[in-house]
Design an enzyme around this catalytic site. Structure first.
Site, PDB file in Angstrom:
ATOM      1  N   HIS A 198       8.018 -34.397  -1.083  1.00  0.00           N
ATOM      2  CA  HIS A 198       8.461 -35.672  -0.674  1.00  0.00           C
ATOM      3  C   HIS A 198       9.209 -36.489  -1.597  1.00  0.00           C
ATOM      4  O   HIS A 198       8.653 -36.421  -2.622  1.00  0.00           O
ATOM      5  CB  HIS A 198       7.098 -36.531  -0.064  1.00  0.00           C
ATOM      6  CG  HIS A 198       6.526 -36.112   1.125  1.00  0.00           C
ATOM      7  ND1 HIS A 198       4.995 -36.039   1.169  1.00  0.00           N
ATOM      8  CD2 HIS A 198       6.949 -35.424   2.131  1.00  0.00           C
ATOM      9  CE1 HIS A 198       4.897 -35.375   2.631  1.00  0.00           C
ATOM     10  NE2 HIS A 198       6.041 -35.282   3.118  1.00  0.00           N
ATOM     11  N   GLU A 201       7.953 -38.819  -4.632  1.00  0.00           N
ATOM     12  CA  GLU A 201       6.686 -38.436  -5.293  1.00  0.00           C
ATOM     13  C   GLU A 201       7.044 -37.634  -6.227  1.00  0.00           C
ATOM     14  O   GLU A 201       6.774 -36.486  -6.752  1.00  0.00           O
ATOM     15  CB  GLU A 201       5.809 -37.367  -4.405  1.00  0.00           C
ATOM     16  CG  GLU A 201       5.171 -38.332  -3.087  1.00  0.00           C
ATOM     17  CD  GLU A 201       4.444 -37.463  -2.019  1.00  0.00           C
ATOM     18  OE1 GLU A 201       4.033 -36.234  -2.192  1.00  0.00           O
ATOM     19  OE2 GLU A 201       4.418 -38.005  -0.929  1.00  0.00           O
ATOM     20  N   HIS A 333       1.171 -33.357  -4.316  1.00  0.00           N
ATOM     21  CA  HIS A 333       1.586 -34.620  -3.769  1.00  0.00           C
ATOM     22  C   HIS A 333       1.260 -35.730  -4.313  1.00  0.00           C
ATOM     23  O   HIS A 333       0.288 -35.472  -5.267  1.00  0.00           O
ATOM     24  CB  HIS A 333       1.291 -34.566  -2.130  1.00  0.00           C
ATOM     25  CG  HIS A 333       1.984 -33.728  -1.461  1.00  0.00           C
ATOM     26  ND1 HIS A 333       3.131 -34.109  -0.311  1.00  0.00           N
ATOM     27  CD2 HIS A 333       1.602 -32.438  -1.292  1.00  0.00           C
ATOM     28  CE1 HIS A 333       3.389 -32.953   0.045  1.00  0.00           C
ATOM     29  NE2 HIS A 333       2.726 -32.011  -0.373  1.00  0.00           N
ATOM     30  N   GLU A 406      -3.531 -34.236  -3.906  1.00  0.00           N
ATOM     31  CA  GLU A 406      -2.787 -35.786  -3.880  1.00  0.00           C
ATOM     32  C   GLU A 406      -3.121 -36.259  -5.275  1.00  0.00           C
ATOM     33  O   GLU A 406      -4.492 -36.704  -5.719  1.00  0.00           O
ATOM     34  CB  GLU A 406      -3.387 -36.372  -2.812  1.00  0.00           C
ATOM     35  CG  GLU A 406      -2.890 -35.979  -1.575  1.00  0.00           C
ATOM     36  CD  GLU A 406      -1.511 -36.336  -1.031  1.00  0.00           C
ATOM     37  OE1 GLU A 406      -0.744 -37.181  -1.755  1.00  0.00           O
ATOM     38  OE2 GLU A 406      -1.109 -36.048  -0.069  1.00  0.00           O
TER      39      GLU A 406
END
Length: 458
Positions: A198, A201, A333, A406
């Site tokens: 993404h 990020e 992420h 994450e």
């Protein structure tokens, strides 16, 4: 403007309406501070973000308190950025926010980051090629490539670089190999780390660069690192979405861009969400969007994004003699400080093709790693349903024990755009988890005490 409710979603939106009307209208948990969905600049290339109602912002949505409610919310095409007890933070445009209000949710726009000025002023109309002030510690694509080339030149015996393909706009996608005899393809367990699916990020690129620097510089002096490189082959793909990353910073202010930069046929919208495009349970379960304008657009077909094709082909190239050599993988992420494991497409703790022992191995190792970095461990679908995600593909298609990390922050504190002052701390924070992961990779079942059953002769 009338909120857009797109064709093919009537069932999902009906479910969302019922969930919305049943939800309380007050949040059970306040956010620590405004999260950063910086939309200080308007995109000017393509029709995807030119209208004010189509520019992305972050919103707090009060009400969703269960995975089912969050899944219905995500099915409208917004991306869910944070999950709280009875609220979520989403990235959406104003039109989508209007749709959610019409469905009965309390939706509050969060403050955007202040419009950042470029670190180096550019001529009028010129593209900025660096991060804004306060963020210049992050690496642009060119800076990251230069640092990688420096490391390869400095540590040629243990680090090599391969160009495994190119992005839509022609940027090289790299795979870095770390191993004692790096030029040889030895019969050793392999581990894969990927980053930056993404675009916004950016901290994940720094995580990949940290691993490259840490594993090369500590070889020969740190016993754990030395033993790992003597007995493993490690692959790092530091930037899966270089086009999106460069586009996100090109104006001098962050654009909160998520997708790649691939045009969509028959639409003025640009980009596919790479982490909804993998060829396993693609588009199966209301875990992605069929609308090219949405944050979670899954693409025209499975693995239609060139970047996904490149990495899929690379992973399959590691099948030697009918056996996949990559045993474990982590995809980095941001944000929310989570350790996630498959499946994302189903709420079933085992799911099709996963045994109880395999689930227990995933959960045990996930919790073990989370105990070292303070993240929250859980199956991906405990947040909400996703389909076409890399972890589900790596496990469901290739039987690779695959996790998503994450990273920082847990909430607020810059959201997708924390200042560069956090880079050193938040990358090093995952050192122990990564080392344990690498040490376990030869027989992941060891964490549940069943190495004798599953890893005989290894």
């Amino acid at each position: 403007m009338r909120p857009r409710i797109r064709g093919g979603r009537s069932t999902v939106l009906a479910a969302l309406l019922s969930l919305a009307l049943a939800a309380p209208i007050t949040a059970a948990q306040a956010l620590d501070s405004p999260a950063g969905a910086a939309a200080g600049a308007t995109a000017t290339d393509g029709a995807d973000r030119t209208h004010p109602d189509r520019q992305p912002h972050q919103y707090e949505v009060t009400g969703p308190a269960t995975p089912a409610a969050r899944t219905a919310l995500a099915a409208t095409g917004v991306s869910i950025d944070e999950v709280h007890a009875r609220s979520v933070v989403i990235t959406a445009d104003r039109t989508q926010a209007g749709t959610l209000r019409q469905l009965g949710y309390q939706v509050r726009q969060l403050p955007d980051l202040p419009a950042a000025s470029p670190a180096t002023p550019a001529a009028p109309g010129a593209r900025v090629k660096d991060f804004p002030r306060g963020y210049t510690g992050y690496h642009t694509y060119a800076e990251a490539t230069k640092e990688i080339d420096t490391l390869v030149a400095k540590y040629p015996a243990i680090l090599s670089k391969q160009v495994i393909g190119t992005s839509h706009e022609g940027r090289d996608i790299l795979a870095l190999k770390l191993s004692k005899n790096v030029a040889k393809d030895e019969n050793e367990p392999e581990v894969l780390f990927t980053a930056h699916q993404h675009a916004r990020e950016h901290l994940t690129v720094e995580m990949a660069l940290y691993l490259l620097g840490e594993l090369t510089s500590k070889y020969g002096s740190d016993p754990r690192v030395t033993k790992i490189l003597d007995s493993r082959e490690i692959w790092i793909v530091p930037d899966l979405n270089p086009d999106g990353g460069e586009y996100d910073i090109a104006s001098g202010s962050f654009r909160s861009w998520r997708k790649n930069r691939q045009p969509n046929a028959g639409s003025s919208e640009v980009g596919t969400d790479l982490n909804r495009n993998w060829d396993f349970k693609w588009g199966c379960c209301n875990g992605s969007s069929d609308d090219p304008g949405d944050e979670t657009y899954r693409g025209a077909s499975p693995a239609s994004a060139p970047e996904v094709q490149v990495v899929s082909k690379f992973v399959r190239s590691r099948i030697v003699g009918g056996t996949q050599q990559i045993k474990a993988a982590i995809d980095f992420h941001t944000y929310s400080e989570l350790v996630l494991w498959p499946f994302g497409f189903t709420n079933d703790p085992t799911g099709p093709g996963m045994t109880q022992d395999e689930h227990d191995t995933f959960a045990t190792l996930g919790k073990k790693m989370a105990a070292t970095n303070g993240y929250t461990p859980e199956q991906s679908s405990e947040l909400y349903i996703t389909d076409g995600a890399i972890d589900d593909w790596l496990w469901g298609d290739q039987k690779i024990f695959a996790y998503t990390f994450e990273m920082y922050p847990s909430s607020g504190h810059g959201g997708f755009y924390p200042k560069d002052s956090v880079i050193a701390k938040e990358t090093a924070r995952n050192r122990e988890a990564v080392l344990q992961f690498l040490e376990t990779a030869d027989c992941v079942y060891r964490v549940i005490g069943k190495e004798g059953q599953y890893c005989k002769g290894r």
